[in-house]
Write a protein that holds these residues in place. Structure first.
Motif, PDB file in Angstrom:
ATOM      1  N   PHE A 120       0.837  -1.194   0.000  1.00 58.56           N
ATOM      2  CA  PHE A 120       0.000   0.000   0.000  1.00 58.56           C
ATOM      3  C   PHE A 120       0.874   1.247   0.000  1.00 58.56           C
ATOM      4  CE2 PHE A 120       0.819  -0.981   4.450  1.00 58.56           C
ATOM      5  CZ  PHE A 120       1.166   0.249   4.975  1.00 58.56           C
ATOM      6  N   GLN A 121       0.278   2.354  -0.414  1.00 60.96           N
ATOM      7  CA  GLN A 121       0.917   3.658  -0.326  1.00 60.96           C
ATOM      8  C   GLN A 121       0.302   4.418   0.845  1.00 60.96           C
ATOM      9  OE1 GLN A 121       3.444   4.735  -2.262  1.00 60.96           O
ATOM     10  NE2 GLN A 121       3.438   2.803  -3.418  1.00 60.96           N
ATOM     11  N   GLU A 122       1.122   5.157   1.536  1.00 56.29           N
ATOM     12  CA  GLU A 122       0.614   5.937   2.664  1.00 56.29           C
ATOM     13  C   GLU A 122      -0.470   6.908   2.187  1.00 56.29           C
ATOM     14  OE1 GLU A 122       4.475   6.121   5.623  1.00 56.29           O
ATOM     15  OE2 GLU A 122       4.212   7.702   4.135  1.00 56.29           O
ATOM     16  N   GLY A 123      -1.594   6.940   2.937  1.00 58.03           N
ATOM     17  CA  GLY A 123      -2.702   7.807   2.569  1.00 58.03           C
ATOM     18  C   GLY A 123      -3.632   7.230   1.525  1.00 58.03           C
ATOM     19  N   GLN A 124      -3.381   6.017   1.103  1.00 59.01           N
ATOM     20  CA  GLN A 124      -4.191   5.385   0.055  1.00 59.01           C
ATOM     21  C   GLN A 124      -5.552   4.959   0.595  1.00 59.01           C
ATOM     22  OE1 GLN A 124      -2.238   1.962  -1.616  1.00 59.01           O
ATOM     23  NE2 GLN A 124      -4.136   1.135  -2.488  1.00 59.01           N
ATOM     24  N   MET A 125      -6.582   5.070  -0.241  1.00 66.53           N
ATOM     25  CA  MET A 125      -7.888   4.519   0.083  1.00 66.53           C
ATOM     26  C   MET A 125      -7.881   3.029  -0.256  1.00 66.53           C
ATOM     27  SD  MET A 125     -10.010   6.649   1.455  1.00 66.53           S
ATOM     28  CE  MET A 125     -11.525   5.705   1.219  1.00 66.53           C
ATOM     29  N   VAL A 126      -8.317   2.194   0.679  1.00 69.00           N
ATOM     30  CA  VAL A 126      -8.344   0.745   0.475  1.00 69.00           C
ATOM     31  C   VAL A 126      -9.746   0.240   0.781  1.00 69.00           C
ATOM     32  CG1 VAL A 126      -5.897   0.452   1.002  1.00 69.00           C
ATOM     33  CG2 VAL A 126      -7.578   0.320   2.851  1.00 69.00           C
ATOM     34  N   ARG A 127     -10.069  -0.918   0.225  1.00 65.92           N
ATOM     35  CA  ARG A 127     -11.352  -1.551   0.469  1.00 65.92           C
ATOM     36  C   ARG A 127     -11.156  -2.737   1.402  1.00 65.92           C
ATOM     37  NH1 ARG A 127     -15.272   0.352  -2.531  1.00 65.92           N
ATOM     38  NH2 ARG A 127     -16.579  -1.439  -2.045  1.00 65.92           N
ATOM     39  N   LYS A 128     -12.221  -3.081   2.103  1.00 65.95           N
ATOM     40  CA  LYS A 128     -12.165  -4.209   3.023  1.00 65.95           C
ATOM     41  C   LYS A 128     -11.730  -5.472   2.284  1.00 65.95           C
ATOM     42  CE  LYS A 128     -14.962  -6.796   6.354  1.00 65.95           C
ATOM     43  NZ  LYS A 128     -16.294  -6.919   7.002  1.00 65.95           N
ATOM     44  N   GLY A 129     -10.716  -6.154   2.846  1.00 61.40           N
ATOM     45  CA  GLY A 129     -10.202  -7.381   2.243  1.00 61.40           C
ATOM     46  C   GLY A 129      -8.990  -7.186   1.366  1.00 61.40           C
ATOM     47  N   ASP A 130      -8.631  -5.930   1.030  1.00 61.94           N
ATOM     48  CA  ASP A 130      -7.439  -5.707   0.205  1.00 61.94           C
ATOM     49  C   ASP A 130      -6.191  -6.155   0.951  1.00 61.94           C
ATOM     50  OD1 ASP A 130      -9.030  -4.669  -1.735  1.00 61.94           O
ATOM     51  OD2 ASP A 130      -8.436  -2.568  -1.434  1.00 61.94           O
ATOM     52  N   LEU A 131      -5.268  -6.797   0.219  1.00 60.56           N
ATOM     53  CA  LEU A 131      -4.003  -7.228   0.807  1.00 60.56           C
ATOM     54  C   LEU A 131      -3.093  -6.020   0.979  1.00 60.56           C
ATOM     55  CD1 LEU A 131      -2.214  -9.596   1.736  1.00 60.56           C
ATOM     56  CD2 LEU A 131      -1.387  -9.761  -0.634  1.00 60.56           C
ATOM     57  N   LEU A 132      -2.667  -5.772   2.233  1.00 61.01           N
ATOM     58  CA  LEU A 132      -1.844  -4.600   2.529  1.00 61.01           C
ATOM     59  C   LEU A 132      -0.376  -4.949   2.754  1.00 61.01           C
ATOM     60  CD1 LEU A 132      -4.221  -2.670   4.966  1.00 61.01           C
ATOM     61  CD2 LEU A 132      -4.081  -2.541   2.474  1.00 61.01           C
ATOM     62  N   ALA A 133      -0.103  -6.099   3.338  1.00 56.86           N
ATOM     63  CA  ALA A 133       1.286  -6.486   3.628  1.00 56.86           C
ATOM     64  C   ALA A 133       1.358  -8.004   3.735  1.00 56.86           C
ATOM     65  CB  ALA A 133       1.776  -5.825   4.921  1.00 56.86           C
ATOM     66  N   ARG A 134       2.606  -8.526   3.629  1.00 56.38           N
ATOM     67  CA  ARG A 134       2.787  -9.979   3.708  1.00 56.38           C
ATOM     68  C   ARG A 134       4.032 -10.282   4.521  1.00 56.38           C
ATOM     69  NH1 ARG A 134       5.456 -13.869   1.051  1.00 56.38           N
ATOM     70  NH2 ARG A 134       6.404 -12.333  -0.353  1.00 56.38           N
ATOM     71  N   ARG A 152      -9.022   4.808   4.775  1.00 57.62           N
ATOM     72  CA  ARG A 152      -7.747   5.384   4.355  1.00 57.62           C
ATOM     73  C   ARG A 152      -6.642   4.923   5.295  1.00 57.62           C
ATOM     74  NH1 ARG A 152      -6.861   9.624   1.047  1.00 57.62           N
ATOM     75  NH2 ARG A 152      -9.053  10.247   1.199  1.00 57.62           N
ATOM     76  N   VAL A 153      -5.526   4.478   4.715  1.00 62.79           N
ATOM     77  CA  VAL A 153      -4.391   4.050   5.530  1.00 62.79           C
ATOM     78  C   VAL A 153      -3.590   5.275   5.947  1.00 62.79           C
ATOM     79  CG1 VAL A 153      -4.244   1.772   4.479  1.00 62.79           C
ATOM     80  CG2 VAL A 153      -2.959   3.662   3.497  1.00 62.79           C
TER      81      VAL A 153
END
Length: 387
Positions: A87-101, A189-190
């Motif tokens: 992800f990018q800082e400040g990005q809008m994400v949807r529920k279930g999106d993969l953010l980190a591994r 938003r992250v």
């Protein structure tokens, strides 16, 4: 009669005539003949307004804080190296999106081992169940003892328990493996990333990896005096009336409109206020978590009310009053006030809509004084400054 006597007689008559004229003039002056009409008092310049009739909403104001309805700090639930951040800082994400591994190789190996153990136990169970079936047929022919059958039944039970245990181990390893994929729990938003890829992360880390805050919808928590509680409570049962507007605190610009969603279950005894929450769609992102706003809530209404400017209402010894213009003169009219704000006053009795009311220049007025109405934008200044 000689000439001297004659002249003296004429002189006396002239004197008497002058005295008579003087006495007549004095009497005429004394008894009013010399009075002139008193000049009319000068007209007082005033600014005026007309009393209006309209529906007046009753508003309550408070200071509120914008709060996210869901604000989640993502923390690792397994220990491992953070393999990648998606992800990018400040990005809008949807529920279930993969953010980190997180590196999952060791956990994947443990899962494979648990699955193999389960398969081995299942194979042993199938063999033991087949033996039990044969033993049960043989005991009917009295070819083997009942004890042998019972021992085989115990073996089958042990293997079934082993299969269940291995299945639980597989499930636990699968859960651990799922924890290596960190997904967004809500749509939002992250924030700022707190850990970079390549670092070892643990479940005990207090800072977490990043926060995700729901932006739309969003809420504002604000406080009102406890005296307004009885006016606010009915609004929860009438959502169409529970309208709330949020304003920028610096310039008073309207930011968003929403509805009252809840009232706190207790009053703050230290401040004598009650907390409330309003929800806003916030589709344009005008409200931001942590932002201070001014909130206005409509708690009632005065329908078809008579309304004037607060400048028109003055306070006297007997209560509030206004100057009404009647045939070019100022007339003192006692009034009863209703709902009042900085910009308008509801008059419940005393005047009627459409009547002309003095709004500026009352300082030199008295009941019955003639007035001169000053029109235009400078009416207030002229009315106050003209001697």
């Amino acid at each position: 009669m000689n000439v001297a006597s004659l002249r003296s007689s004429h002189r006396n008559k002239a004197v008497l005539a002058v005295l008579a004229v003087a006495l007549v003039a004095a009497g005429w002056w004394i008894f009013g003949g010399g009075e002139t009409a008193a000049p009319a008092p000068p007209s007082v310049p005033v600014g005026v307004i007309r009393a209006e009739q309209r529906d007046v909403p009753h508003m309550a104001s408070g200071i509120g804080t914008v709060e996210s309805l869901h604000n989640v700090t993502l923390r690792p639930q397994v220990e491992g190296v953070l393999a990648e951040v998606l992800f990018q800082e400040g990005q809008m994400v949807r529920k279930g999106d993969l953010l980190a591994r997180i590196d999952d190789r060791s956990i994947a190996a443990a899962l494979a081992q648990a699955q193999a153990e389960k398969a081995r136990n299942e194979a042993q169970l199938r063999a033991a169940e087949q033996d039990l079936t044969r033993y049960e047929n043989l005991v009917k022919e009295e070819a083997i003892s009942r004890q042998t059958v019972e021992q085989q039944q115990g073996t089958v039970g042990e293997l079934r328990a082993a299969v269940n245990a291995s299945a639980a181990a597989v499930a636990a390893a699968q859960v651990q493996l799922s924890y290596t994929r960190i997904t967004a729990p809500v749509t939002g938003r992250v924030g700022l990333r707190r850990v970079d890829p390549g670092n070892l992360v643990r479940a005990s880390d207090s800072d977490g990896l990043v926060t995700v805050a729901q932006i739309a919808p969003i809420s504002v928590v604000f406080s009102l005096p406890q005296t307004l509680l009885t006016s606010v409570q009915p609004l929860l049962k009438q959502p169409d009336r529970a309208l709330v507007t949020a304003y920028d605190r610096d310039n008073g610009t309207p930011l968003a409109e929403g509805r009252l969603s809840m009232i706190d279950n207790q009053i703050d005894t230290a401040t004598g206020t009650i907390k409330l929450r309003a929800e806003f769609d916030n589709a344009d992102g005008s409200l931001w978590p942590g932002q201070f706003v001014t909130v206005r809530l409509q708690i009632g209404q005065s329908p078809k009310a008579t309304v004037v400017s607060p400048r028109a209402v003055k306070q006297g010894l007997d209560g509030p009053f206004v100057f009404r213009i009647n045939n070019g003169k100022a007339e003192v009219v006692p009034v009863t006030l209703g709902y009042t704000t900085d910009s308008e006053v509801v008059i419940t009795s005393g005047i009627a809509p459409g009547e002309t009311i003095v709004s500026d220049g009352q300082s030199r007025l008295k009941d019955g004084a003639p007035v001169k109405i000053v029109e235009g934008e400078g009416a207030a200044a002229v009315a106050e400054e003209t001697p």
